[in-house]
Design a protein around this motif. Sequence first.
Motif, mmCIF file in Angstrom:
data_model
loop_
_atom_site.group_PDB
_atom_site.id
_atom_site.type_symbol
_atom_site.label_atom_id
_atom_site.label_comp_id
_atom_site.label_asym_id
_atom_site.label_seq_id
_atom_site.Cartn_x
_atom_site.Cartn_y
_atom_site.Cartn_z
ATOM 1 N N ILE A 85 1.021 -1.212 0.047
ATOM 2 C CA ILE A 85 0.187 -0.268 -0.022
ATOM 3 C C ILE A 85 0.871 1.379 0.146
ATOM 4 N N ARG A 86 2.070 1.489 0.661
ATOM 5 C CA ARG A 86 2.546 2.547 0.685
ATOM 6 C C ARG A 86 3.465 2.609 -0.369
ATOM 7 N N ARG A 87 3.970 1.459 -1.122
ATOM 8 C CA ARG A 87 4.584 1.745 -2.627
ATOM 9 C C ARG A 87 3.607 2.432 -3.403
ATOM 10 N N ALA A 88 2.173 2.060 -3.208
ATOM 11 C CA ALA A 88 1.340 2.758 -4.403
ATOM 12 C C ALA A 88 1.131 4.306 -3.949
ATOM 13 N N ALA A 89 1.042 4.249 -2.595
ATOM 14 C CA ALA A 89 0.775 5.726 -1.974
ATOM 15 C C ALA A 89 1.976 6.619 -2.590
ATOM 16 N N ASP A 90 3.194 6.089 -2.579
ATOM 17 C CA ASP A 90 4.408 6.830 -3.028
ATOM 18 C C ASP A 90 4.365 7.141 -4.524
ATOM 19 N N TRP A 91 3.798 6.223 -5.245
ATOM 20 C CA TRP A 91 3.565 6.378 -6.441
ATOM 21 C C TRP A 91 2.670 7.451 -6.851
ATOM 22 N N LEU A 92 1.382 7.388 -6.220
ATOM 23 C CA LEU A 92 0.534 8.553 -6.240
ATOM 24 C C LEU A 92 1.057 10.106 -5.974
ATOM 25 N N GLY A 93 1.754 9.934 -4.929
ATOM 26 C CA GLY A 93 2.517 11.281 -4.814
ATOM 27 C C GLY A 93 3.439 11.646 -5.843
ATOM 28 N N ILE A 127 -11.552 15.003 -8.256
ATOM 29 C CA ILE A 127 -12.126 14.314 -7.042
ATOM 30 C C ILE A 127 -12.053 12.912 -7.188
ATOM 31 N N ASN A 128 -12.738 12.472 -8.326
ATOM 32 C CA ASN A 128 -12.702 11.076 -8.628
ATOM 33 C C ASN A 128 -11.557 10.819 -9.535
ATOM 34 N N PRO A 129 -10.486 10.138 -8.909
ATOM 35 C CA PRO A 129 -10.484 9.179 -7.863
ATOM 36 C C PRO A 129 -9.920 9.979 -6.566
ATOM 37 N N THR A 130 -9.309 10.966 -6.544
ATOM 38 C CA THR A 130 -8.452 11.565 -5.519
ATOM 39 C C THR A 130 -9.111 11.169 -4.036
ATOM 40 N N ALA A 131 -10.281 11.781 -3.832
ATOM 41 C CA ALA A 131 -10.862 11.615 -2.842
ATOM 42 C C ALA A 131 -11.336 10.109 -2.118
ATOM 43 N N GLY A 132 -11.857 9.204 -3.288
ATOM 44 C CA GLY A 132 -11.636 7.815 -2.827
ATOM 45 C C GLY A 132 -10.326 7.236 -2.446
ATOM 46 N N LEU A 133 -9.372 7.772 -3.037
ATOM 47 C CA LEU A 133 -7.987 7.096 -2.730
ATOM 48 C C LEU A 133 -7.658 7.454 -1.525
ATOM 49 N N VAL A 134 -7.878 8.744 -1.016
ATOM 50 C CA VAL A 134 -7.563 9.158 0.200
ATOM 51 C C VAL A 134 -8.581 8.443 1.253
ATOM 52 N N GLY A 135 -9.665 8.299 0.995
ATOM 53 C CA GLY A 135 -10.732 7.657 2.041
ATOM 54 C C GLY A 135 -10.213 6.073 2.226
ATOM 55 N N ARG A 136 -9.679 5.526 1.242
ATOM 56 C CA ARG A 136 -9.210 4.360 1.493
ATOM 57 C C ARG A 136 -7.831 4.085 2.255
ATOM 58 N N LEU A 137 -7.027 4.965 2.089
ATOM 59 C CA LEU A 137 -5.855 4.876 3.075
ATOM 60 C C LEU A 137 -6.310 5.439 4.427
ATOM 61 N N GLN A 138 -7.194 6.183 4.685
ATOM 62 C CA GLN A 138 -7.690 6.320 5.928
ATOM 63 C C GLN A 138 -8.307 5.023 6.542
ATOM 64 N N HIS A 144 0.222 9.033 5.413
ATOM 65 C CA HIS A 144 1.288 9.150 4.231
ATOM 66 C C HIS A 144 1.210 10.702 3.914
ATOM 67 N N PRO A 145 2.489 11.331 3.268
ATOM 68 C CA PRO A 145 2.453 12.504 3.075
ATOM 69 C C PRO A 145 1.452 13.053 1.931
ATOM 70 N N TRP A 146 1.086 11.975 0.831
ATOM 71 C CA TRP A 146 0.186 12.227 -0.084
ATOM 72 C C TRP A 146 -1.130 12.220 0.465
ATOM 73 N N ARG A 147 -1.315 11.476 1.230
ATOM 74 C CA ARG A 147 -2.634 11.529 1.813
ATOM 75 C C ARG A 147 -3.089 12.809 2.481
ATOM 76 N N ASP A 148 -2.141 13.256 3.408
ATOM 77 C CA ASP A 148 -2.297 14.473 3.807
ATOM 78 C C ASP A 148 -2.832 15.799 2.757
ATOM 79 N N LYS A 149 -1.701 15.768 1.918
ATOM 80 C CA LYS A 149 -1.907 16.946 0.735
ATOM 81 C C LYS A 149 -3.005 16.628 -0.154
#
Length: 280
Positions: A85-93, A127-138, A144-149
């Motif tokens: 999951i963190r590798r995927a979040a790093d890539w999103l960032g 917002i689609n998919p940014t909000a959903g991806l943030v919500g899923r990380l939550q 994750h820094p990307w989640r916060d930003k």
Amino acid sequence: MDIFSAGRDFVRRDARLVERRLFATLFEDADAQGVVDALRGYQNADGGFGHGLEPDKRCPDSLPLDVEVAFDTLLAAGTQDETMIRRAADWLGQIANADGAVPLCGPAVEGYPRAEHISEWTYQPSINPTAGLVGRLQKFGIEHPWRDKAGAWCAAELAKGLPDEAHSLHESLEFLEHTDDVDFDRVRDWLPKVGYFRADASDPTDGVTPLQFAPTPDSFWRPLFTDAQLEGHLDRLVADQQADGGWAITWEPPGPAATLEYRGIVSVGALRTLKAYNRI
């Protein structure tokens, strides 16, 4: 043959490995590690997911839409692999814009077969998919820094108003349930104005139904809907099971294999929802 047995046979016969592993976890007490292992083949060296994990495009490149399907699959299985999951979040960032927003897809899809709706509009950060991806990380409980930003950007955008399209609203609610800005009345009043929201269970066209907002009785947004609404859509879900045991889809994927793959996804989802609501 009963609903469950017919659905099980469809999944065993026609679904992908990842959906078969998810089915086994949900209904046969299999170890959820099998779901994680099946997802590894879709994760690229850059940390994102691709290879048609979301079957409407056959692109091997990492795309946020495929990351979302990976996160949804892990959540459905009730498991997570923090490194994955963190590798995927790093890539999103890495691929996000200056505000942290990401698009559904990107121009890389143009080199591969894809559904007609996978076009230029999916290249725009939204917002689609940014909000959903943030919500899923939550939901995973992973900071994750990307989640916060990205979360700060989503909060600012949604403070201006809710989306007027049901898929984007669904993504927004995935985010909002983890914030202090939860207003059921606001969302309930807005739903009838939203495009592609299928409130009427008799409506056969493509769209988002109450069961997608509340796939289980303990879903956060379940209070948006009356018992009668949900029962009507559950009746429809039962009635929509096909002669081969699976469920159909209401759009055109890029080919027969992709169609079966998507039917596997929606069929496991249908069985999961029917079980959660004590219909099977």
